[in-house]
Design an enzyme around this catalytic site. Sequence first.
Site, PDB file in Angstrom:
ATOM      1  N   SER A 144      19.152  23.050 -24.398  1.00  0.00           N
ATOM      2  CA  SER A 144      18.909  21.606 -24.356  1.00  0.00           C
ATOM      3  C   SER A 144      19.750  20.918 -25.412  1.00  0.00           C
ATOM      4  O   SER A 144      20.056  21.505 -26.467  1.00  0.00           O
ATOM      5  CB  SER A 144      17.424  21.313 -24.620  1.00  0.00           C
ATOM      6  OG  SER A 144      17.200  19.926 -24.786  1.00  0.00           O
ATOM      7  N   TYR A 157      10.006  22.061 -30.255  1.00  0.00           N
ATOM      8  CA  TYR A 157      10.899  22.277 -29.118  1.00  0.00           C
ATOM      9  C   TYR A 157      12.354  22.205 -29.573  1.00  0.00           C
ATOM     10  O   TYR A 157      13.167  23.070 -29.221  1.00  0.00           O
ATOM     11  CB  TYR A 157      10.624  21.231 -28.038  1.00  0.00           C
ATOM     12  CG  TYR A 157      11.538  21.339 -26.848  1.00  0.00           C
ATOM     13  CD1 TYR A 157      11.332  22.308 -25.872  1.00  0.00           C
ATOM     14  CD2 TYR A 157      12.621  20.467 -26.687  1.00  0.00           C
ATOM     15  CE1 TYR A 157      12.176  22.415 -24.773  1.00  0.00           C
ATOM     16  CE2 TYR A 157      13.463  20.564 -25.597  1.00  0.00           C
ATOM     17  CZ  TYR A 157      13.236  21.540 -24.639  1.00  0.00           C
ATOM     18  OH  TYR A 157      14.078  21.645 -23.557  1.00  0.00           O
TER      19      TYR A 157
END
Length: 248
Positions: A144, A157
Amino acid sequence: MNEKYVALITGSATGVGRACAQRFAEEGFDIVVNYSRSEAEALETKFLVEAEGGNVLLIQCDVSDDAAVQAMIGEVESQWGRLDVLVNNAGTTEFIEHKDLDAVTEEIWDRILGVNLKGPFFCVRAAAHLLRISDLGSVVNVSSTAGIDGRGSSVAYCASKGGLNTMTKSLARALGPEIRVNSVCPGPIDSRWLKRVMTDEQLAEETSGYPIPRPSLPGDIADTVLYLSLGTTLSTGQLLVVDGGRTM
């Protein structure tokens, strides 16, 4: 040994994982469809892959469980005798405002790091002996942009994806030349994941200022995974950003 190439896509019941399973099946691969909890959706992926002519092994496995991962790879080896591409797509998060440090409990840290960081390592370690003897020998981690710029659903995250990005480079050095290891780093994806917290209108507004003003679709990411697996033989240790120019 299986005559066709074999790809294992973790977390392939929905979204990017499902799109990857379909794309590899279109390229003539047999597919290992892995899921953790979404059995009904995984069966739908199985049907879609079979419609493209691919054979399917459907395996339930929580990738944060090392013993379960080893058992999954053991089943692939027993059934098909080979593994040519590993796509580490399984992921999890919690949507927590970054300023709310107290909301990020130790349990949340452990779960996010377990699935997003330890899981890919467990899968690579368990599968390395099969990937080494393939003429493809490719690992693609679905990471990501949160691991690059620190903007994402939660601090934990972002940290997990930052770790995955550096681990990609470490593993590329450790496993080359037989195995190439790369990551794709998407920005916002129009998928069930974001729809938990954003409407279509909010997602459109979020991406409206990007040079390419739209979120990615699961197929956009699958195209990149396919390229890193099959479209290049010299790229390894790379983080390929697919975000419409957001982090440029």
